[in-house]
Design a protein around this motif. Structure first.
Motif, PDB file in Angstrom:
ATOM      1  N   ALA A  16     -41.965  76.750   8.658  1.00  0.00           N
ATOM      2  CA  ALA A  16     -40.662  76.897   8.006  1.00  0.00           C
ATOM      3  C   ALA A  16     -40.782  77.137   6.516  1.00  0.00           C
ATOM      4  O   ALA A  16     -39.790  77.434   5.854  1.00  0.00           O
ATOM      5  CB  ALA A  16     -39.809  75.659   8.262  1.00  0.00           C
ATOM      6  N   ASP A  50     -45.115  77.289  14.288  1.00  0.00           N
ATOM      7  CA  ASP A  50     -43.838  77.666  13.678  1.00  0.00           C
ATOM      8  C   ASP A  50     -43.814  77.092  12.259  1.00  0.00           C
ATOM      9  O   ASP A  50     -43.760  75.876  12.065  1.00  0.00           O
ATOM     10  CB  ASP A  50     -42.708  77.102  14.530  1.00  0.00           C
ATOM     11  N   SER A 106     -36.107  68.625   8.516  1.00  0.00           N
ATOM     12  CA  SER A 106     -37.335  68.948   7.798  1.00  0.00           C
ATOM     13  C   SER A 106     -38.347  67.817   7.959  1.00  0.00           C
ATOM     14  O   SER A 106     -38.063  66.659   7.645  1.00  0.00           O
ATOM     15  CB  SER A 106     -37.030  69.190   6.314  1.00  0.00           C
ATOM     16  N   SER A 110     -31.520  75.155  10.989  1.00  0.00           N
ATOM     17  CA  SER A 110     -32.872  74.772  11.360  1.00  0.00           C
ATOM     18  C   SER A 110     -32.915  73.300  11.755  1.00  0.00           C
ATOM     19  O   SER A 110     -31.946  72.548  11.579  1.00  0.00           O
ATOM     20  CB  SER A 110     -33.828  75.047  10.197  1.00  0.00           C
ATOM     21  N   THR A 111     -34.015  72.911  12.286  1.00  0.00           N
ATOM     22  CA  THR A 111     -34.185  71.493  12.625  1.00  0.00           C
ATOM     23  C   THR A 111     -34.315  70.679  11.350  1.00  0.00           C
ATOM     24  O   THR A 111     -34.387  71.221  10.244  1.00  0.00           O
ATOM     25  CB  THR A 111     -35.441  71.313  13.485  1.00  0.00           C
ATOM     26  N   THR A 131     -28.179  80.307  10.837  1.00  0.00           N
ATOM     27  CA  THR A 131     -29.098  79.472  11.616  1.00  0.00           C
ATOM     28  C   THR A 131     -29.166  78.078  11.003  1.00  0.00           C
ATOM     29  O   THR A 131     -29.337  77.921   9.782  1.00  0.00           O
ATOM     30  CB  THR A 131     -30.501  80.095  11.642  1.00  0.00           C
ATOM     31  N   THR A 136     -32.837  73.812  16.834  1.00  0.00           N
ATOM     32  CA  THR A 136     -32.312  74.892  15.995  1.00  0.00           C
ATOM     33  C   THR A 136     -31.058  75.459  16.638  1.00  0.00           C
ATOM     34  O   THR A 136     -31.027  75.728  17.846  1.00  0.00           O
ATOM     35  CB  THR A 136     -33.354  76.008  15.825  1.00  0.00           C
ATOM     36  N   GLN A 191     -30.242  77.621  19.901  1.00  0.00           N
ATOM     37  CA  GLN A 191     -30.892  78.928  19.820  1.00  0.00           C
ATOM     38  C   GLN A 191     -31.459  79.358  21.172  1.00  0.00           C
ATOM     39  O   GLN A 191     -31.590  80.550  21.451  1.00  0.00           O
ATOM     40  CB  GLN A 191     -31.987  78.900  18.754  1.00  0.00           C
ATOM     41  N   LYS A 239     -40.796  71.701   9.907  1.00  0.00           N
ATOM     42  CA  LYS A 239     -39.663  71.607  10.826  1.00  0.00           C
ATOM     43  C   LYS A 239     -40.138  70.982  12.115  1.00  0.00           C
ATOM     44  O   LYS A 239     -41.340  70.766  12.322  1.00  0.00           O
ATOM     45  CB  LYS A 239     -39.060  72.984  11.111  1.00  0.00           C
TER      46      LYS A 239
END
Length: 761
Positions: free
Chosen positions: A481, A479, A455, A452-453, A450, A431, A402, A470
């Motif tokens: 999630a 941030d 969890s 995501s990283t 997307t 990400t 990203q 995340k």
């Protein structure tokens, strides 16, 4: 035909002595006293009435003559006023009219023959009694002692007649020839335009004639024309005369032009298939070989079909926007006004852009098993495309971190399956953006996803960043999630932004502020201090904490203030009523009627009428059953009246807003259909491209206009007002909606359907 001789009976009348019976006919003055008029009666001459008189010879024998040296005397011949014999009752009135003519008689005893053709008309008219008279001088005194007429005559020509005065070409007519002599025969001829010919010869009394259709060549620009039929009457080989009769000819209805052949070719082929493909080509229709019939010429062309039309012999359509069969009709008109048509049907292959029913991108292991911390990712996709000739579907995926600006190399993805990508290098703490491209030969669809990283419950970043749910990636950001609920108060000193970048910044209204002040005419959000306070000019019911939202335009020409009372959640609204200084405001009214005020009208589904670029405020006045709509378009226009509703003009007053195609368009509505539906059904093209349709009409012939707003998707409805109703159902086929009237007991009608908020092309 014949030559007859007639001997005259003679007498004369003397103006002094009266009638004599000497067997002579005298004219002129005898001794300077009485004037004499001679009378000649020819027994049997009247039988020549109606005959054709060819020649007349008069032979007279002279008796006594008068004085003078002239060797001849001038004799004038008149019609007698009394016909059929020598009459003594006429006295001096025996002559009538002017002299028919004159002849020169010799003196003394002599016999001479005269050509008296001037008597022909009188003889053909049936006269048999004549007078001789010359009263100018006794020197022209003359006495005839014997007179004979020899008349050469013939029977007249036959007058033809028809069984019908108007006859269609190709059909028959009877021509009657009633001769005065059964021995006569007739030749019949015709003339029509420049055409002529013989119909029949040797006809005694009648003949049937079939009129040639080819005579239509003589009237190429008309369907009727006038002609003549001639009848030549013969006695043996001698032509007695010719008479005629008029006839009207009509061109048969079967005589029409030839429409020729309508051919179709592909005018533009952006598909490259050589076929008619929806959205990727045009058709050219060409009419050839059209011609007139029996002399007519083609004067106009029309080709129609698929919503296109032309008045030429060739039509090029616009882009073919619908699949299925399209029938084109070519019509020609000739110089007689007669028409003929031919058709041609083309088949348009359906084509739709690639679409995706399902696209799922997720972290996984090397075998494609879902793993929250997987270092691979899988793409599962169910895409569709139009399998026309030469078209193929390609699905690829590219990815990047990203934080990076460009994507990597595209990799093929299997449709209706699972494709594992990444080679184990997809970092669980990073990400990623994944770009899936679904493309056929003509169009493509991009799907942004997307990854995501992995969890985790909580994560911190060395450079002052933190994350919940995340891995922390952003410096100086918390941030989150997971969906977030805050049980206590939330204070925001900066701005709040959402995905659509809508920001709200509240300003505090000081205690005792004047809401008429210019500060509160500017669009924005305002909040009163907590606790009890009284705001000058605020709604009298509002006491304590409240919020006010001001909407308007940047130059402050007008605005609307909406106040929410926290005690009971009632909302009130007012608008500026004119442009005077200081401003004058309308009274505060309830913005939404509470549930316990059911005796007043309630606004149904107001959000269905909101369209991007327009502003609406719905108001139900406290002591009125009217529903007001204060609105403005993005251009600031105000106008109209919809049905029985009253609408504020955004400036405190009421202005009617017409729900017509014109004004509806200014609201961002799209007129999908207009007309007069009283029974049966109508089809609304493209209705499902809109979030809702607004159906407008009159439930009864005397009822107020009524509107019903229906989300698209097969919902039925009723229009009800003034104790009358009209019931209809909606069904959908693709994007098209069919409205069918099921019950219309009060002779109502639907006359408009609008689309509200178009969401797909």
């Amino acid at each position: 035909m014949g030559k007859n001789s007639y001997k005259a009976q003679l007498n004369y009348y003397d103006s002094k002595w009266g009638w004599k019976s000497e067997g002579t006919a005298s004219q002129g003055q005898w001794d300077g006293t009485g004037v004499r008029t001679g009378v000649l009666y020819f027994p049997g001459l009247a039988a020549l009435k109606g005959k054709i008189i060819n020649s007349i010879k008069l032979t007279a024998t002279t008796g006594q003559t008068g004085y003078g040296t002239a060797t001849t005397k001038t004799v004038y011949i008149y019609n007698s006023a009394s016909q059929g014999g020598i009459k003594t009752s006429l006295n001096a009135g025996h002559r009538t009219g002017n002299a028919l003519g004159s002849c020169k008689a010799p003196m003394w005893d002599n016999t001479k023959t005269f050509d008296v053709a001037f008597m022909a008309a009188s003889i053909a008219a049936g006269y048999d009694t004549y007078c001789i008279y010359n009263g100018s001088s006794y020197t022209d005194y003359l006495k005839w002692t014997a007179v004979t007429l020899e008349v050469d005559w013939q029977e007249p020509a036959t007058q033809p007649s028809l069984s019908a005065a108007t006859v269609e070409m190709g059909k028959s007519v009877t021509i009657n020839t009633p001769a005065v002599n059964n021995a006569y025969r007739h030749t019949l001829r015709y003339s029509f335009g420049s055409a002529s010919g013989t119909i029949a010869t040797g006809i005694a009394s009648s003949v049937s004639w079939t009129l040639p259709v080819s005579l239509a060549n003589q009237i190429p620009s008309a369907t009727t024309g006038s002609g003549t039929i001639y009848c030549d009457t013969y006695s043996g080989s001698t032509l007695l005369g010719t008479k005629s009769v008029s006839i009207t000819l009509t061109v048969p209805g079967s005589v029409v032009p030839s429409a020729g052949t309508l051919s179709a070719t592909l005018a533009e082929d952006t598909s490259g298939t050589g076929l008619y493909v929806k959205g990727m080509g045009k058709a050219k229709l060409t009419l050839s070989g059209a011609s007139g019939a029996y002399g007519s010429s083609i004067t106009s062309y029309t080709i129609t079909g698929g919503g296109w039309t032309t008045t030429n012999s060739a039509l090029t359509t616009g882009t073919l926007a619908s699949a299925g069969n399209i029938t084109f009709t070519a019509t020609v008109t000739d110089s007689r006004g007669r028409k003929a048509s031919t058709t041609r049907t083309i088949s348009v292959i359906d084509y739709t852009k690639p679409g995706v029913a399902v696209c799922d991108v997720y972290r996984c292991d090397a075998d494609g098993n879902r793993k929250k911390a997987g270092t691979y990712f899988a793409v599962e996709i169910n895409a569709s495309y139009s399998a026309i000739t030469g078209n193929i579907l390609n699905i690829t995926a590219r990815y990047k971190k990203q934080s990076e600006s460009s994507y990597g190399t595209a990799m093929n993805v299997t449709n209706n399956g699972k494709t594992v990508i990444g080679g184990g290098s997809i970092g669980a703490s990073t990400t990623y953006d994944v770009l899936v491209t679904v493309a056929d030969k003509y169009n493509s669809l991009l799907i942004q996803c997307t990854l995501s990283t992995k969890s985790v419950l909580q994560s911190f970043k060395r450079s002052a960043g933190a994350a919940i749910g995340k891995v922390a990636e952003l410096a100086n950001w918390l941030d989150v999630a997971w969906d977030t609920r805050i049980r206590g108060n939330l204070q925001v000193d900066g701005t709040i932004s959402s995905a659509d970048q809508y920001r709200i910044k509240w300003q505090t209204i000081p205690d005792g502020a004047d809401l008429n002040d210019d500060a509160y005419k500017i669009s924005g959000h305002y909040r009163s201090p907590l606790g009890s306070n009284t705001i000058l000019n605020a709604p009298p019911w509002v006491k304590g904490a409240f919020e006010m939202v001001v909407t308007g335009i940047a130059d402050g020409t007008y605005c609307t203030q909406t106040v929410k009372d926290y005690r009971d959640n009632y909302t009130y609204v007012r608008t500026q009523s004119n442009w005077t200084t200081p401003w004058v405001w309308s009274d505060w009214t309830w913005h939404l009627i509470p549930a316990d005020l059911k005796s007043y009208a309630q606004l149904q589904s107001p959000n269905n009428l909101i369209h991007a670029g327009n502003e609406f405020t719905f108001v139900a006045p406290q002591f009125s059953n009217d529903i007001w709509l204060n609105y403005r378009t993005s251009s600031g226009n105000t106008d109209g009246n919809i049905g029985t509703y009253l609408f504020g003009n955004g400036k405190g007053g009421l202005a009617p807003i017409k729900a017509s195609g014109i004004y509806a368009d200014t609201l961002g509505w799209k007129t999908l259909w207009s007309g007069k539906l009283t029974s049966g059904s109508i089809t609304i093209t493209g209705a499902k491209k809109y979030a809702a349709i607004l159906v407008s009409g009159h439930p009864g012939s005397e009822a107020y206009r009524t509107h019903i707003c229906l989300p698209t998707g097969g919902i039925d409805g009723q229009m009800v007002t003034n104790m009358v109703y009209m019931y209809f159902v909606t069904t959908y086929s693709g994007d098209d909606c069919t409205i069918t009237l099921k019950s219309n007991p009060s002779n109502g009608n639907i006359d408009y359907v609008w689309g509200i908020v178009q969401w797909k092309g």
